[in-house]
Write an enzyme that holds these catalytic residues in place. Structure first.
Site, mmCIF file in Angstrom:
data_model
loop_
_atom_site.group_PDB
_atom_site.id
_atom_site.type_symbol
_atom_site.label_atom_id
_atom_site.label_comp_id
_atom_site.label_asym_id
_atom_site.label_seq_id
_atom_site.Cartn_x
_atom_site.Cartn_y
_atom_site.Cartn_z
ATOM 1 N N THR A 19 0.816 -1.215 0.000
ATOM 2 C CA THR A 19 0.000 0.000 0.000
ATOM 3 C C THR A 19 0.853 1.269 0.000
ATOM 4 O O THR A 19 0.515 2.248 -0.644
ATOM 5 C CB THR A 19 -0.942 0.025 1.230
ATOM 6 O OG1 THR A 19 -1.543 -1.265 1.377
ATOM 7 C CG2 THR A 19 -2.030 1.053 1.079
ATOM 8 N N ASP A 282 1.368 9.248 14.103
ATOM 9 C CA ASP A 282 2.000 7.930 13.960
ATOM 10 C C ASP A 282 3.506 8.029 13.713
ATOM 11 O O ASP A 282 4.091 9.115 13.779
ATOM 12 C CB ASP A 282 1.320 7.135 12.842
ATOM 13 C CG ASP A 282 1.680 7.659 11.457
ATOM 14 O OD1 ASP A 282 1.952 8.872 11.347
ATOM 15 O OD2 ASP A 282 1.707 6.862 10.498
ATOM 16 N N ASP A 284 5.550 8.035 11.146
ATOM 17 C CA ASP A 284 6.113 8.963 10.162
ATOM 18 C C ASP A 284 5.316 10.261 10.047
ATOM 19 O O ASP A 284 5.558 11.053 9.135
ATOM 20 C CB ASP A 284 6.233 8.279 8.798
ATOM 21 C CG ASP A 284 4.888 7.849 8.233
ATOM 22 O OD1 ASP A 284 3.968 7.580 9.022
ATOM 23 O OD2 ASP A 284 4.755 7.789 6.991
ATOM 24 N N THR A 349 -7.970 2.224 -1.264
ATOM 25 C CA THR A 349 -7.146 2.515 -0.085
ATOM 26 C C THR A 349 -5.720 2.887 -0.497
ATOM 27 O O THR A 349 -5.153 2.277 -1.390
ATOM 28 C CB THR A 349 -7.114 1.267 0.809
ATOM 29 O OG1 THR A 349 -8.425 1.070 1.319
ATOM 30 C CG2 THR A 349 -6.145 1.423 1.958
ATOM 31 N N GLU A 368 -8.885 9.124 4.829
ATOM 32 C CA GLU A 368 -9.072 7.682 4.948
ATOM 33 C C GLU A 368 -9.541 7.365 6.361
ATOM 34 O O GLU A 368 -9.194 8.076 7.310
ATOM 35 C CB GLU A 368 -7.763 6.944 4.693
ATOM 36 C CG GLU A 368 -7.229 7.100 3.289
ATOM 37 C CD GLU A 368 -6.077 6.134 3.038
ATOM 38 O OE1 GLU A 368 -6.330 5.072 2.462
ATOM 39 O OE2 GLU A 368 -4.946 6.440 3.437
ATOM 40 N N GLU A 369 -10.266 6.249 6.478
ATOM 41 C CA GLU A 369 -10.750 5.822 7.794
ATOM 42 C C GLU A 369 -9.604 5.450 8.730
ATOM 43 O O GLU A 369 -9.790 5.349 9.933
ATOM 44 C CB GLU A 369 -11.710 4.638 7.660
ATOM 45 C CG GLU A 369 -11.241 3.485 6.774
ATOM 46 C CD GLU A 369 -10.026 2.747 7.255
ATOM 47 O OE1 GLU A 369 -9.957 2.482 8.472
ATOM 48 O OE2 GLU A 369 -9.154 2.417 6.434
ATOM 49 N N SER A 370 -8.409 5.231 8.164
ATOM 50 C CA SER A 370 -7.269 4.758 8.947
ATOM 51 C C SER A 370 -6.489 5.919 9.570
ATOM 52 O O SER A 370 -5.271 5.885 9.633
ATOM 53 C CB SER A 370 -6.352 3.938 8.051
ATOM 54 O OG SER A 370 -6.013 4.691 6.889
ATOM 55 N N ARG A 501 -9.079 -6.876 7.191
ATOM 56 C CA ARG A 501 -9.759 -5.696 7.714
ATOM 57 C C ARG A 501 -11.235 -5.782 7.330
ATOM 58 O O ARG A 501 -11.552 -5.972 6.153
ATOM 59 C CB ARG A 501 -9.163 -4.419 7.153
ATOM 60 C CG ARG A 501 -7.666 -4.271 7.376
ATOM 61 C CD ARG A 501 -7.253 -2.815 7.317
ATOM 62 N NE ARG A 501 -5.825 -2.623 7.201
ATOM 63 C CZ ARG A 501 -4.944 -2.768 8.200
ATOM 64 N NH1 ARG A 501 -5.356 -3.142 9.398
ATOM 65 N NH2 ARG A 501 -3.661 -2.553 7.999
#
Ligand code: VG1
Ligand code: CO
Length: 548
Positions: A19, A282, A284, A349, A368-370, A501
């Site tokens: 990804t 997070d 990075d 994604t 994004e949902e992430s 997921r």
């Protein structure tokens, strides 16, 4: 003295970018020829020289995890040996992903190499990663990463300069063979970019008025950025930023800003002496989690609230061109786009799919949902950007996070949302489950499950509206007549087995039923998700490892 060498090598299996770049266990990356082969494949595909023979300019930096410093020296020596003219490196080989994206664009370079495995843990036995970003500052598209992968399967040699380490600890210019290494402050240009987008004086007054914030940098790359911007420039109280020093092993933390891994922050925000606003980022620095006093903001809701209120910040005062979300992200942002009368987009994604929309001026804000949100200011998602936009909105609206969310739901209805992750499943079993699910799709429409009727079921395919490229098999979607939805896909960033997921969504129009617990509201959708895919039968799992 420097000396140019060409080293004979041979392909190593499995150097396939996922990804976002190539991600493997650190010992794998440190293995013989492993990093070198992948870096050579990058230069073979993108070229280190221009057509006229002159050298190209690249940006280099990483999130500071274990092996970051050593890998930087190897990449520099290989860039020099391959004919690059100049590499701009963050001091200490540090750059957050959004800051790297900005430097690539600001200096009109030919791209950049980012060393990171993002939110995956770091350390000698954890994860490492390398990704290439294009001259527009965004992640390499699939066509390019595929070409890099193919190159790793045929590689026979790589080029490297034999030389001493470059001193990356101090800002300044160094010569490495024919190449210039420019060591820059990793924070300064990024902080200026934030200042150009947000009302810094208003944010200063907010903090002056006693507004309290907690920022958890999770011992990862955003520490220096957050301290400089929030505490130094905006006057937030000293100590607002915690875990603010990037450590090679992230202090043993799992730098993934979600309620499970940022538990200490969640506890503080739900506790009796909670500050007004909490946030985390997070490994990075491209992700963000936002929490109000006593209330968690789901990333899909955060995207919707930011889209609805972005015009309150100076950088977006003229409104948005469009809003883009990844397919598994909830439809909350779509409702905002419809209300604003602007375009909406649904992409696979991964941030690379937003690049064309941003370059073409079709979308201004993406998410994004992430836990990823960003805008056209760079070509990556940007954790601190999202946090600052929230702060700017709070400064203007003078309401609590909870009140803003509740008002949002009252206006647009609420898309209850959750993602259930089943980690480290045996790859063959996960693949078999997905294959069986894909095989069952044609028979699903019309079926009644848990009191909900299936409207449509497909395997998401995306045609890029700008370049027409097609990406297939991006995730199985099951849509129900009442607006509920289940999505299944396998992670492309894991390094151990497969991660399944399952994305769950249910819409409540209101005015009643807007205040439920998300897992409770989603209970029938969760049961349907298990029943339709036979998760237990295929994987042996009944409950997820991580719920966000
Ligand atoms: C995950 C997320 C995806 C995100 C990607 C990179 O991918 O789901 O939304 O773009 O990580 O984020 P996957 O394939 O594991 O679901 V990061 O912070 O690594 O740049
Ligand atoms: Co990340």
């Amino acid at each position: 003295m420097t000396h140019l060498t060409t080293v004979a090598t041979a392909p190593i299996a499995g150097q396939k970018p996922g990804t976002s770049g190539l991600r493997k266990k650190t010992p794998v990356f440190m293995g013989r020829h492993y990093l070198e082969n992948f870096v050579q494949a990058i230069f073979d595909v993108v070229g280190a020289r221009n057509e006229d023979g002159g050298g190209k300019t690249f940006v280099l930096g990483g999130d500071g995890r274990y092996f970051n410093d050593r890998a930087a020296q190897v990449i520099l020596r290989m860039a020099a040996a391959n004919g690059a003219a100049r590499v701009i490196v963050g001091q200490g080989a540090i750059l957050s992903t959004p800051a790297a994206s900005h430097l690539i664009r600001l200096n009109r370079t030919d791209g950049g190499i980012i060393m990171s495995a993002s939110h995956n843990p770091g350390g000698p036995n954890e994860d490492f990663g390398v990704k290439f970003n294009m001259p527009n500052g965004g992640p390499a598209p699939e066509g390019v990463t595929e070409a890099m992968y193919r190159r790793t399967t045929t590689i026979t040699e790589y080029h490297i300069l034999e030389a001493q380490d470059v001193d990356l600890g101090h800002i300044g210019r160094h010569q490495l063979g024919q190449m210039v290494v420019e060591v820059v402050d990793p924070v300064a240009d990024y902080a200026d970019l934030m200042k150009s987008l947000f009302d810094f004086p208003a944010l200063r007054s907010l903090f002056d008025s006693g507004f309290r914030m907690r920022m958890d940098s999770m011992c990862a790359v955003t520490g220096p950025y957050a301290v400089k911007i929030l505490e130094t420039r905006l006057g937030a109280a000293k100590g607002t930023v915690i875990n603010g020093t990037p450590l090679p092993d992230f202090g043993g933390m799992h730098p993934d800003p979600n309620p499970t891994w940022a538990k200490a922050l969640m506890d503080e925000m739900m506790g009796p002496d909670a500050p007004d606003f909490g946030a985390a980022s997070d490994g990075d620095g491209d992700r963000n989690m936002v929490v109000g006093r006593g209330i968690y903001v789901s990333p899909s809701d955060s995207l919707a609230v930011l889209a609805a209120n972005a015009h309150l910040a100076p950088g977006y005062a003229r409104g948005l061109k469009g809003v883009a979300r990844s397919m598994p992200t909830s439809a909350a942002a779509d409702r905002v786009a419809d209300a604003l009368g602007i375009a909406k987009y649904e992409t696979p994604t991964g941030w690379k799919f937003f690049g064309n929309l941003l370059d073409a001026g079709k979308a201004t804000i993406c998410g994004e949902e992430s836990f990823g949100t960003g805008s056209d200011h760079v070509r990556e998602k940007d954790g601190l950007w999202a946090i600052l936009l929230w702060l700017n909105i709070l400064a203007v609206r003078k309401q609590s996070v909870a009140d803003i969310l509740k008002e949002h739901w009252a206006n647009f209805g609420r898309n209850y949302y959750s993602r259930h992750d089943f980690e480290a499943i045996e790859t063959a079993r996960a693949d078999a489950m997905m294959a069986a699910l894909r095989g069952s799709l044609a028979g699903l429409p019309g079926r009644l499950v848990e009191g909900m009727t299936v409207n449509a079921a497909d395997d998401f395919a995306y045609t890029d509206p700008v370049d027409g490229s097609v990406s297939k098999a991006q995730g199985v979607r099951i849509m129900f007549a009442d607006g509920s939805r289940i999505v299944y896909r396998l992670s492309g960033t894991g390094t151990e087995g497969a991660t399944l997921r399952v994305y769950l969504e249910r819409y409540a129009a209101g005015p009643e039923g807007l205040d439920l617990d998300a897992q409770e509201a989603l209970a029938p959708v969760i049961r349907a998700a298990h029943a339709l895919a036979g998760i237990n039968t295929h994987t042996g799992r009944t409950v997820p490892n991580v719920v966000t």
